[in-house]
Write an enzyme that holds these catalytic residues in place. Structure first.
Site, PDB file in Angstrom:
ATOM      1  N   HIS A   1       1.807   5.237   4.828  1.00 55.63           N
ATOM      2  CA  HIS A   1       3.259   5.392   4.984  1.00 55.63           C
ATOM      3  C   HIS A   1       3.580   5.882   6.395  1.00 55.63           C
ATOM      4  CE1 HIS A   1       4.662   4.806   0.793  1.00 55.63           C
ATOM      5  NE2 HIS A   1       3.445   5.232   0.481  1.00 55.63           N
TER       6      HIS A   1
ATOM      7  N   ARG B   1      -2.863   4.585  -5.393  1.00 57.88           N
ATOM      8  CA  ARG B   1      -4.043   4.550  -6.254  1.00 57.88           C
ATOM      9  C   ARG B   1      -4.848   3.266  -6.059  1.00 57.88           C
ATOM     10  NH1 ARG B   1      -3.273   8.617 -10.025  1.00 57.88           N
ATOM     11  NH2 ARG B   1      -1.090   9.106 -10.477  1.00 57.88           N
TER      12      ARG B   1
ATOM     13  N   CYS C   1       2.495   0.234   2.131  1.00 56.81           N
ATOM     14  CA  CYS C   1       1.871   0.601   0.858  1.00 56.81           C
ATOM     15  C   CYS C   1       1.894  -0.577  -0.120  1.00 56.81           C
ATOM     16  CB  CYS C   1       2.542   1.845   0.286  1.00 56.81           C
ATOM     17  SG  CYS C   1       1.567   2.658  -0.997  1.00 56.81           S
TER      18      CYS C   1
ATOM     19  N   GLU D   1       6.245   5.775   7.985  1.00 63.39           N
ATOM     20  CA  GLU D   1       7.601   6.322   8.114  1.00 63.39           C
ATOM     21  C   GLU D   1       7.616   7.848   8.102  1.00 63.39           C
ATOM     22  OE1 GLU D   1       7.220   5.254   3.615  1.00 63.39           O
ATOM     23  OE2 GLU D   1       6.438   4.575   5.547  1.00 63.39           O
TER      24      GLU D   1
END
Length: 551
Positions: free
Chosen positions: A507, A462, A381, A509
């Site tokens: 993400h 965003r 990210c 994870e």
């Protein structure tokens, strides 16, 4: 019809209710039952999306884009079952719903009160999970500690729940503490007795007590607790401190937790299949050489802020027969002390997500160190955004490159706001959230790791890569290995000239599981092992599991 299990906690907070709920879910699933687990959180925030990681830990994102409590991550990892926004309920969301109904006139002019309106809304949320999931058993964890004022509406709601279903369709588990007093050399049961007394005063008699302790609980002590708390001695379940959270299901199986719950719910106690889980624990307890991974972040004072990252690294190390050693590195310290003093001797570097200016330059410096020193690197990210900025400044010749999040007036905003975010004002629940597809570029490392043409990953951001600079990046040696299906959004980047340098806007994870590590994390650990002495293996020589099909 579904059966329902409620998990409460007493004596102290953070007693392990979430792990007990997740472990029970694993045990039930191992017997062939389908489960869904939800969390009732007694805070007034609508969700934890805008809460500080220092106060709440990480925000776990579900497939459908809900920002939820980190316990939902435990639920998913233990049961290998995706949860939804319905599985996360807060006091704030309950009150918001009830007030909206009142404003619409749904209550026909009635006086809206905690009882019955708030408690009915809570019960309806639990029934909604049951209807949506079609699970055999719904496990509900009630956040907070029995005796807290803010938990009372939830406790009243689960007391009332007995009227919604049959008595044999519901079970109450109370997780409590048995402290050991060093001066007297005794385990004390009084805190547990008082906690159960408090629960009884609300109208709930626990069926099972899960007793946390750092030492063995003998038969005499179990009999004493049984007598004072009105629970069968077989339903007093010791839960000793464990070497790993993943060993807790095996401990609770041995103590008979699942057997007691199935007995109360009048369900058949099928043959338990935990062979794969037991093999996983054996591997975890008998690892190979240690791999040192630096996690460079803003919130390293609280490890729970990166809980899913830690677990994903752990899953990858289990699969690669490695012992995980995490070095927590403050991004701000890198800015003042330099990477040579904090990252020397590291086998791999992970730069996870985050928001805001603080520590960003330290992250960028750490990424430059990883690139120049050829240390395996994974960015997540914001970690990808920092990798883009680092390349722009140091390789592509854009010395003023940055993100418009960090500088709205930047001359070279290589990272900019998503177009659909331009007019967004509210912070909560308004980002690009949930699962989106990513098309992988053939003959890239990303494609080789995943073994898929299209994968689905969870997002929470965003800002994105600015396509105005895409040609410049590609011409200067950057490889864009994954995009949205329409090619508009850059999702995954890599450097072909580096042993392992990749970063993603999503993400990964959140999708890693104990028996199914995420390919990006497993690839990172495998690359890190090449830096260890006497580890003669090629990166990616092993056939990685077909991650997405097994999800």
């Amino acid at each position: 019809m579904a059966k329902f299990v409620f998990v409460t906690g007493g004596v102290v907070s953070s007693i392990g209710k979430g792990i007990v709920a997740a472990s029970l879910g694993r045990l039930l699933k191992s017997r062939g039952y389908s489960v869904s687990i939800l969390k009732l959180d007694p805070y007034l925030n609508v969700d934890p999306g805008t809460m500080s990681p220092f106060q709440h830990g990480e925000v776990f994102v579900t497939e459908d884009g809900a920002e939820t409590d980190l316990d939902l991550g435990h639920y998913e990892r233990f049961t290998d079952t995706a949860m939804s926004r319905l599985n996360s309920v807060t006091t704030g969301s309950i009150y918001q719903s009830v007030i909206n109904k009142e404003r619409r006139g749904d209550y026909n002019g009635g006086t809206v009160q905690v009882i019955p309106h708030i408690t009915k809304e809570i019960r309806e949320r639990i029934h909604r999970v049951s209807a949506n999931s079609n699970a055999d058993i719904i496990i509900t964890e009630i956040g907070g500690t029995v005796g807290d004022i803010e938990s009372l509406p939830f406790l009243e709601a689960i007391r009332e729940f007995k009227g919604d279903v049959g008595r044999n369709d519901i079970a109450y588990i109370h997780v409590t503490l048995l402290p050991f007093i060093n001066t007297s050399g005794e385990i004390k049961t009084k805190p547990t007795q008082h906690s159960v007394k408090e629960l009884r005063s609300i109208g709930i008699q626990p069926d099972v007590l899960v007793c946390r302790s750092d030492r063995n609980i003998n038969k005499e002590l179990k009999t004493k607790i049984s007598g004072f708390c009105g629970v069968h001695a077989e339903a007093v379940i010791p839960a000793l401190d464990a070497d790993s959270i993943y060993s807790v299901p095996l401990s609770l199986k041995k103590e008979g937790l699942c057997r007691e719950i199935l007995k109360i719910l009048e369900l058949e106690d099928h043959q338990c299949d935990l062979e794969e889980w037991e093999a996983l624990i054996h591997q975890l307890r008998n690892p190979g050489p240690s791999v040192t991974v630096a996690v460079v972040g803003k919130y390293v004072r609280l490890n729970d802020a990166y809980l899913s990252v830690v677990e994903a690294l752990r899953h990858a190390c289990i699969a690669q027969n490695a012992s995980l050693n995490i070095t927590w590195v403050s991004a701000e310290k890198i800015e003042t002390e330099g990477p040579e003093n904090l990252l020397e001797g590291i086998d791999a570097i992970v730069v996870p997500g985050g928001f805001g200016n603080r520590g960003v330059n330290g992250k960028i410096t750490a990424i430059q160190w990883a690139r120049e020193k050829r240390i395996p690197f994974l960015g997540l990210c914001l970690g990808m955004q920092c990798a883009v900025i680092e390349w722009a400044r140091n390789i592509a010749g854009l010395k003023e490159a940055t993100s418009s999040e960090l500088d709205p007036n930047a001359s070279h905003p290589v990272i900019h706001l998503l177009p659909e975010q331009q007019d967004v004002i509210d912070l909560g629940g308004t980002m690009r959230l949930g699962v989106y597809p990513c098309r992988l570029t053939p003959e890239t490392m990303g494609h080789k790791l995943y073994g898929e043409e299209v994968v689905y990953e969870r997002h929470r951001h965003r800002y994105e890569f600015n396509n105005s600079y895409r040609n410049l990046f590609v011409e200067s040696g950057y490889s864009i290995s994954g995009t949205s299906p329409d090619g508009r959004l850059v999702e995954l980047i890599e450097l072909k000239s580096h042993p392992f340098f990749t970063a993603c806007q999503y993400h990964p994870e959140f999708l890693s599981r104990p028996g199914k590590p995420h390919p990006l994390f497993q690839g990172l650990i495998e690359a890190a092992q090449l830096r260890l002495p006497a580890t003669p293996q090629e990166v990616f020589k092993n056939t990685l599991p077909n991650f997405q099909k097994n999800k």
